[in-house]
Design a protein around this motif. Structure first.
Motif, PDB file in Angstrom:
ATOM      1  N   ASP A  49      -6.448  -4.824   3.819  1.00  0.00           N
ATOM      2  CA  ASP A  49      -5.640  -3.368   4.275  1.00  0.00           C
ATOM      3  C   ASP A  49      -6.577  -2.520   3.854  1.00  0.00           C
ATOM      4  O   ASP A  49      -5.445  -1.433   2.546  1.00  0.00           O
ATOM      5  CB  ASP A  49      -3.577  -3.112   3.256  1.00  0.00           C
ATOM      6  N   HIS A  51      -6.981   0.517   4.712  1.00  0.00           N
ATOM      7  CA  HIS A  51      -6.644   2.048   5.319  1.00  0.00           C
ATOM      8  C   HIS A  51      -6.744   3.068   5.469  1.00  0.00           C
ATOM      9  O   HIS A  51      -5.999   3.968   4.069  1.00  0.00           O
ATOM     10  CB  HIS A  51      -4.822   2.169   4.925  1.00  0.00           C
ATOM     11  N   ASP A  89      -6.092  -3.863   9.232  1.00  0.00           N
ATOM     12  CA  ASP A  89      -5.556  -2.240   8.646  1.00  0.00           C
ATOM     13  C   ASP A  89      -6.466  -1.804   8.236  1.00  0.00           C
ATOM     14  O   ASP A  89      -6.620  -1.837   7.499  1.00  0.00           O
ATOM     15  CB  ASP A  89      -4.338  -2.664   7.819  1.00  0.00           C
ATOM     16  N   HIS A 196      -4.489 -10.894  10.707  1.00  0.00           N
ATOM     17  CA  HIS A 196      -4.105  -9.525   9.812  1.00  0.00           C
ATOM     18  C   HIS A 196      -2.151  -9.990   9.194  1.00  0.00           C
ATOM     19  O   HIS A 196      -1.837  -9.927   8.314  1.00  0.00           O
ATOM     20  CB  HIS A 196      -4.209  -8.667   9.698  1.00  0.00           C
ATOM     21  N   HIS A 229      -0.974  -7.425   5.744  1.00  0.00           N
ATOM     22  CA  HIS A 229      -0.089  -7.022   5.999  1.00  0.00           C
ATOM     23  C   HIS A 229       0.998  -6.447   5.079  1.00  0.00           C
ATOM     24  O   HIS A 229       1.186  -5.399   5.618  1.00  0.00           O
ATOM     25  CB  HIS A 229       0.038  -7.572   7.497  1.00  0.00           C
ATOM     26  N   HIS A 231       0.779  -6.432   2.668  1.00  0.00           N
ATOM     27  CA  HIS A 231       0.094  -5.548   0.770  1.00  0.00           C
ATOM     28  C   HIS A 231       0.745  -6.222  -0.336  1.00  0.00           C
ATOM     29  O   HIS A 231       1.426  -6.257  -1.352  1.00  0.00           O
ATOM     30  CB  HIS A 231       1.330  -4.737   0.519  1.00  0.00           C
TER      31      HIS A 231
HETATM   32 ZN    ZN Z   1      -1.498  -2.723   5.991  1.00  0.00          ZN
END
Ligand code: ZN
Length: 295
Positions: A49, A51, A89, A196, A229, A231
């Motif tokens: 993640d 991002h 992510d 994920h 996913h 976090h």
């Molecule tokens: Zn995420």
């Protein structure tokens, strides 16, 4: 894939050493082990993640994903690891081309040195990802980006649970599950899966999680499933399989969760996971969780 090409020098070395394409993944291939000698552990950096946005100034919950990855990359580069896995992510929200351009640039110091395995999440766009990152081998599943790599006496299976960009739930789909079943039936090497999505029953999780367990259940050599996913950083067990929820690099969803990455040391008997927190709840920073599985 996931796996980017290793630097030419390493590839040439491995080819010259006769290690072949199958062990291209990480250094420390099992072919070097003599009978009865202890296997050298495999050391991997585990991220999830990230991002990453095209616009470096974007923040969320007070965190800057770009600043965070800029902190993590030098930590990973300085760590005694020999490969990197990233649990999806990758992009900020919708998987825009500029997100992946920035991510590719930021991961440059790592991809220049080591194999890096990337899986896609619900904030990724498969087509845009593949314009920025070139898999080292074609995906064995059409319209998905999946891969397997053997390293350190283990097999890593990287799955693609992206259903549609910026749509929260995920799905492996029938074709990928069928391929996974065939792959697991072909070898009894202790296997670790990276995907994920979380595997619970809520609407925003992996929609075919139960069918994934149906595929995995007959194969006792599947030892662990890693995902992101949520976090959250958490290790638990389901049906004898270790479930490792990797913390997010970018930001947490709750103040109680750390933000950062995990340094890991793998053998065929388990994995030591050491949290490298850079923000959020720092209380467990540096703590090692030892996970063992039945052989
Ligand atoms: Zn995420």
């Amino acid at each position: 894939m996931p796996f980017l090409l290793t630097p030419p020098t390493r590839r040439d070395f491995l080819t010259a050493a006769g290690a072949g394409i199958a062990s291209l993944a990480f250094a420390g291939a099992s072919s070097a082990r003599q009978a009865g000698a202890p296997r050298r552990p495999l050391r991997l950096a585990l991220l999830s993640d990230t991002h990453i946005p095209a616009d470096a100034s974007e923040t969320y919950r007070g965190f800057s994903p770009v600043d965070n990855l800029a902190k993590v990359v030098p930590q990973v580069a300085a760590a005694p690891v020999e490969g990197v896995l990233v649990g999806g992510d990758l992009a900020r929200l919708a998987g825009l081309p500029g997100d992946y351009d920035r991510l590719r640039d930021m991961l440059g110091p790592l991809t220049a040195r080591w194999p890096v395995g990337l899986v896609l999440g619900n904030h990724d766009d498969r087509g845009n990802f593949l314009k920025a990152f070139t898999p080292s081998t074609p995906s064995p599943v059409q319209n998905k980006v999946a891969a397997t790599r053997d390293a350190g006496g283990l097999r890593f299976v990287l799955l693609d649970s992206l259903l549609a960009p910026n749509v929260t739930p995920g799905q492996l789909g029938n074709a990928q599950r069928t391929w996974l079943g065939q792959t697991l039936a072909a070898s009894t090497t202790p296997t670790v899966v990276l995907v994920h999505h979380t595997l619970g029953g809520n609407d925003g999780e992996l929609m075919d999680a139960d069918r994934l367990f149906d595929v995995v259940r007959p194969h006792r050599h599947v030892k662990a499933i890693m995902y992101g996913h949520s976090h959250k950083y958490e290790v638990r067990e389901r049906e004898g399989i270790q479930l490792i929820n990797l913390p997010a690099v970018a930001y947490n969803f709750a103040d109680s969760e750390p933000v950062g990455w995990v340094e890991s040391v793998w053998t065929d008997e388990g994995v030591d996971l050491t949290l490298r927190a850079i923000g959020g709840n720092m209380a467990a920073n540096g703590q090692t969780t030892s996970v063992h599985w039945a052989r």
